[in-house]
Design a protein around this motif. Structure first.
Motif, PDB file in Angstrom:
ATOM      1  N   ASP A  62      43.348  42.609  40.960  1.00 57.72           N
ATOM      2  CA  ASP A  62      42.828  43.499  39.913  1.00 57.72           C
ATOM      3  C   ASP A  62      42.248  42.717  38.727  1.00 57.72           C
ATOM      4  O   ASP A  62      41.232  43.111  38.152  1.00 57.72           O
ATOM      5  CB  ASP A  62      43.939  44.431  39.419  1.00 57.72           C
ATOM      6  N   ILE A  63      42.911  41.621  38.352  1.00 54.16           N
ATOM      7  CA  ILE A  63      42.436  40.820  37.217  1.00 54.16           C
ATOM      8  C   ILE A  63      41.077  40.199  37.531  1.00 54.16           C
ATOM      9  O   ILE A  63      40.183  40.154  36.680  1.00 54.16           O
ATOM     10  CB  ILE A  63      43.460  39.711  36.868  1.00 54.16           C
ATOM     11  N   LEU A  64      40.912  39.719  38.770  1.00 55.29           N
ATOM     12  CA  LEU A  64      39.679  39.020  39.126  1.00 55.29           C
ATOM     13  C   LEU A  64      38.520  39.961  39.434  1.00 55.29           C
ATOM     14  O   LEU A  64      37.357  39.555  39.350  1.00 55.29           O
ATOM     15  CB  LEU A  64      39.928  38.121  40.338  1.00 55.29           C
ATOM     16  N   ALA A  65      38.810  41.207  39.779  1.00 48.97           N
ATOM     17  CA  ALA A  65      37.756  42.134  40.207  1.00 48.97           C
ATOM     18  C   ALA A  65      36.577  42.227  39.235  1.00 48.97           C
ATOM     19  O   ALA A  65      35.419  42.159  39.647  1.00 48.97           O
ATOM     20  CB  ALA A  65      38.351  43.518  40.460  1.00 48.97           C
ATOM     21  N   PRO A  66      36.814  42.383  37.913  1.00 47.06           N
ATOM     22  CA  PRO A  66      35.667  42.541  36.997  1.00 47.06           C
ATOM     23  C   PRO A  66      34.809  41.292  36.844  1.00 47.06           C
ATOM     24  O   PRO A  66      33.634  41.392  36.508  1.00 47.06           O
ATOM     25  CB  PRO A  66      36.316  42.899  35.653  1.00 47.06           C
ATOM     26  N   ILE A  67      35.396  40.101  37.061  1.00 47.58           N
ATOM     27  CA  ILE A  67      34.620  38.887  36.822  1.00 47.58           C
ATOM     28  C   ILE A  67      34.108  38.249  38.102  1.00 47.58           C
ATOM     29  O   ILE A  67      33.339  37.297  38.053  1.00 47.58           O
ATOM     30  CB  ILE A  67      35.435  37.838  36.025  1.00 47.58           C
ATOM     31  N   LEU A  68      34.507  38.784  39.254  1.00 49.46           N
ATOM     32  CA  LEU A  68      33.988  38.256  40.514  1.00 49.46           C
ATOM     33  C   LEU A  68      32.697  38.970  40.879  1.00 49.46           C
ATOM     34  O   LEU A  68      32.613  39.680  41.871  1.00 49.46           O
ATOM     35  CB  LEU A  68      35.019  38.425  41.637  1.00 49.46           C
ATOM     36  N   LYS A  69      31.688  38.795  40.038  1.00 51.38           N
ATOM     37  CA  LYS A  69      30.421  39.483  40.250  1.00 51.38           C
ATOM     38  C   LYS A  69      29.327  38.609  40.845  1.00 51.38           C
ATOM     39  O   LYS A  69      28.553  39.077  41.661  1.00 51.38           O
ATOM     40  CB  LYS A  69      29.917  40.085  38.919  1.00 51.38           C
ATOM     41  N   PRO A  70      29.181  37.324  40.435  1.00 54.37           N
ATOM     42  CA  PRO A  70      28.080  36.520  40.980  1.00 54.37           C
ATOM     43  C   PRO A  70      28.138  36.460  42.501  1.00 54.37           C
ATOM     44  O   PRO A  70      29.191  36.213  43.068  1.00 54.37           O
ATOM     45  CB  PRO A  70      28.317  35.133  40.368  1.00 54.37           C
ATOM     46  N   LYS A  71      27.001  36.704  43.149  1.00 54.02           N
ATOM     47  CA  LYS A  71      26.972  36.772  44.617  1.00 54.02           C
ATOM     48  C   LYS A  71      27.440  35.479  45.272  1.00 54.02           C
ATOM     49  O   LYS A  71      28.018  35.487  46.351  1.00 54.02           O
ATOM     50  CB  LYS A  71      25.548  37.111  45.096  1.00 54.02           C
ATOM     51  N   SER A  72      27.154  34.334  44.623  1.00 56.68           N
ATOM     52  CA  SER A  72      27.503  33.059  45.238  1.00 56.68           C
ATOM     53  C   SER A  72      29.001  32.837  45.323  1.00 56.68           C
ATOM     54  O   SER A  72      29.479  31.954  46.012  1.00 56.68           O
ATOM     55  CB  SER A  72      26.860  31.910  44.445  1.00 56.68           C
ATOM     56  N   ILE A  73      29.802  33.663  44.606  1.00 55.01           N
ATOM     57  CA  ILE A  73      31.252  33.476  44.598  1.00 55.01           C
ATOM     58  C   ILE A  73      31.903  34.124  45.823  1.00 55.01           C
ATOM     59  O   ILE A  73      33.027  33.816  46.168  1.00 55.01           O
ATOM     60  CB  ILE A  73      31.850  34.085  43.296  1.00 55.01           C
ATOM     61  N   LYS A  74      31.192  35.015  46.502  1.00 62.50           N
ATOM     62  CA  LYS A  74      31.756  35.762  47.635  1.00 62.50           C
ATOM     63  C   LYS A  74      33.024  36.491  47.200  1.00 62.50           C
ATOM     64  O   LYS A  74      34.134  36.174  47.643  1.00 62.50           O
ATOM     65  CB  LYS A  74      32.042  34.833  48.817  1.00 62.50           C
ATOM     66  N   PRO A  75      32.885  37.490  46.318  1.00 65.40           N
ATOM     67  CA  PRO A  75      34.058  38.120  45.702  1.00 65.40           C
ATOM     68  C   PRO A  75      35.027  38.786  46.664  1.00 65.40           C
ATOM     69  O   PRO A  75      36.223  38.621  46.541  1.00 65.40           O
ATOM     70  CB  PRO A  75      33.440  39.149  44.742  1.00 65.40           C
ATOM     71  N   LYS A  76      34.531  39.529  47.656  1.00 64.69           N
ATOM     72  CA  LYS A  76      35.442  40.282  48.521  1.00 64.69           C
ATOM     73  C   LYS A  76      36.384  39.373  49.304  1.00 64.69           C
ATOM     74  O   LYS A  76      37.606  39.566  49.282  1.00 64.69           O
ATOM     75  CB  LYS A  76      34.638  41.182  49.467  1.00 64.69           C
ATOM     76  N   PRO A  77      35.856  38.341  50.026  1.00 63.19           N
ATOM     77  CA  PRO A  77      36.791  37.451  50.747  1.00 63.19           C
ATOM     78  C   PRO A  77      37.788  36.772  49.821  1.00 63.19           C
ATOM     79  O   PRO A  77      38.967  36.628  50.164  1.00 63.19           O
ATOM     80  CB  PRO A  77      35.857  36.425  51.405  1.00 63.19           C
ATOM     81  N   MET A  78      37.342  36.353  48.646  1.00 63.90           N
ATOM     82  CA  MET A  78      38.238  35.647  47.727  1.00 63.90           C
ATOM     83  C   MET A  78      39.371  36.565  47.271  1.00 63.90           C
ATOM     84  O   MET A  78      40.546  36.175  47.246  1.00 63.90           O
ATOM     85  CB  MET A  78      37.446  35.146  46.529  1.00 63.90           C
ATOM     86  N   LYS A  79      39.018  37.797  46.931  1.00 66.92           N
ATOM     87  CA  LYS A  79      40.057  38.738  46.475  1.00 66.92           C
ATOM     88  C   LYS A  79      41.058  39.033  47.594  1.00 66.92           C
ATOM     89  O   LYS A  79      42.255  39.180  47.338  1.00 66.92           O
ATOM     90  CB  LYS A  79      39.404  40.038  45.983  1.00 66.92           C
ATOM     91  N   LYS A  80      40.559  39.123  48.836  1.00 64.51           N
ATOM     92  CA  LYS A  80      41.453  39.417  49.957  1.00 64.51           C
ATOM     93  C   LYS A  80      42.410  38.253  50.223  1.00 64.51           C
ATOM     94  O   LYS A  80      43.577  38.462  50.577  1.00 64.51           O
ATOM     95  CB  LYS A  80      40.635  39.729  51.219  1.00 64.51           C
ATOM     96  N   VAL A  81      41.911  37.025  50.060  1.00 61.49           N
ATOM     97  CA  VAL A  81      42.789  35.858  50.237  1.00 61.49           C
ATOM     98  C   VAL A  81      43.918  35.907  49.212  1.00 61.49           C
ATOM     99  O   VAL A  81      45.097  35.674  49.533  1.00 61.49           O
ATOM    100  CB  VAL A  81      41.984  34.548  50.103  1.00 61.49           C
ATOM    101  N   ILE A  82      43.567  36.227  47.969  1.00 61.70           N
ATOM    102  CA  ILE A  82      44.577  36.287  46.899  1.00 61.70           C
ATOM    103  C   ILE A  82      45.556  37.440  47.149  1.00 61.70           C
ATOM    104  O   ILE A  82      46.774  37.271  47.008  1.00 61.70           O
ATOM    105  CB  ILE A  82      43.880  36.435  45.527  1.00 61.70           C
TER     106      ILE A  82
END
Length: 338
Positions: free
Chosen positions: A236-256
């Protein structure tokens, strides 16, 4: 056809806004209108009767010859090519069209050239704008990424201020996770994402009271329920700032979110098992557990690496992915992880 009609037809060809050249079966020029003269830079009186290939530079004669040959085929398709008049800064598109009689026999061909300079320059301008927009987007993305890492770094510092035992833990876990991922062929495209998720896997602990994080004794059921919330809080904390496409937000959040799941399905927060657990989270679970066991904690002293390795080995197939666990043990044995 009466002479008057023939004369009118020739006048119509002459006044057309396209360059028109008509060839006989031998590819000799039998008609060339004024626009074609302007495009080719040749006078019809001089080149009429000559083979059309003589109007072209040597380097493109073969291309034109292939196009004309194709028109003689039984079921030819019209072909076209673009020519550039560098001297006058002009672009032309020429279509090659077969001329046949009612029986379908080939009589000759017609070359129709159209001035596409304006379209071409508009396209060049569009591509220039697109290049500029891409460069600007890349610049903004780089700024966002820098802001992203700065934000996460601030959160890590906040967590380490609350829980002195986490200092350096995330960096070590990220290093171990990367090494496991590098030796696991199935996850090579995800290495950076797994390493980044490992760096910030405990970020959700900023929302847990210090009294629980630093409690010297065993946690009771209520206190442990708080601890079990930290993977969800981290997501939840990372969701708002994981916006840049190069970061691959969905996989990163799922790993966490899933790094405390167990291979046998008895982990938290969602009780996933085996391949239901993202591979990055399965890697992180091993790296996190090893570093946690080999460092001091409020409730116990650090275990020796040998003891921690035995613990991981005895839990392969239950707590940990057995294949990834074997990779970890092999890397430790070779000294890649120490």
């Amino acid at each position: 056809m009466p002479n008057e009609d023939t004369r009118m037809l020739k006048l119509a060809y002459q006044q057309m806004p396209y360059g028109i050249i008509i060839l006989n079966q031998r590819n000799e020029i039998i008609f060339m209108n004024q626009m074609a003269e302007e495009i080719r830079g040749r006078s019809a009186q001089i080149i009429q009767g000559n083979n059309v290939l003589s109007c072209h530079p040597q380097k493109i004669k073969e291309v034109v010859a292939r196009s004309l040959k194709a028109l003689r085929e039984e079921d030819p398709k019209n072909s076209n090519r673009m020519t550039i008049d560098k001297r006058n800064d002009k672009y032309y598109e020429t279509n090659y069209i077969p001329i046949k009689n009612n029986n379908g026999s080939y009589l000759g061909s017609m070359l129709i050239s159209k001035d596409i300079t304006e379209q071409r320059k508009l396209e060049e301008k569009r591509l220039s704008h697109l290049k500029h927009f891409k460069e600007e987007a890349d610049r903004l993305r780089a700024e966002l990424q820098e802001l992203f890492f700065s934000s996460l770094d601030s959160l890590i510092k906040t967590l380490e201020a609350k829980d002195k035992y986490t200092e350096g833990h995330s960096t070590r876990v990220a290093d171990i996770s990367r090494k496991i991922a590098q030796y696991s062929c199935d996850v090579s495209p995800q290495i950076d994402t797994i390493e980044l998720a490992s760096q910030f896997h405990d970020i959700g602990k900023v929302g847990i009271p210090e009294s629980i994080l630093n409690k010297p004794g065993k946690l009771n059921e209520e206190e442990f329920s708080y601890i079990k919330e930290h993977p969800i809080l981290g997501e939840d904390i990372l969701a708002p700032i994981l916006k840049p496409k190069s970061i691959k937000p969905k996989p990163m959040k799922k790993v966490i979110r899933h790094h405390h799941e167990r291979y046998d399905g008895r982990g938290y927060p969602d009780g996933l098992k085996e391949d239901e657990i993202p591979i990055g989270a399965r890697i992180l679970a091993i790296a996190d557990s090893y570093d946690a066991m080999t460092t001091d904690r409020p409730y116990r002293n650090a275990l020796t690496p040998r003891t921690a390795l035995k613990e991981i080995n005895s839990n392969l197939g239950t707590q940990f992915d057995p294949e990834l666990g074997e990779v970890f043990l092999m890397l430790h044995d070779k000294g890649v992880i120490n």
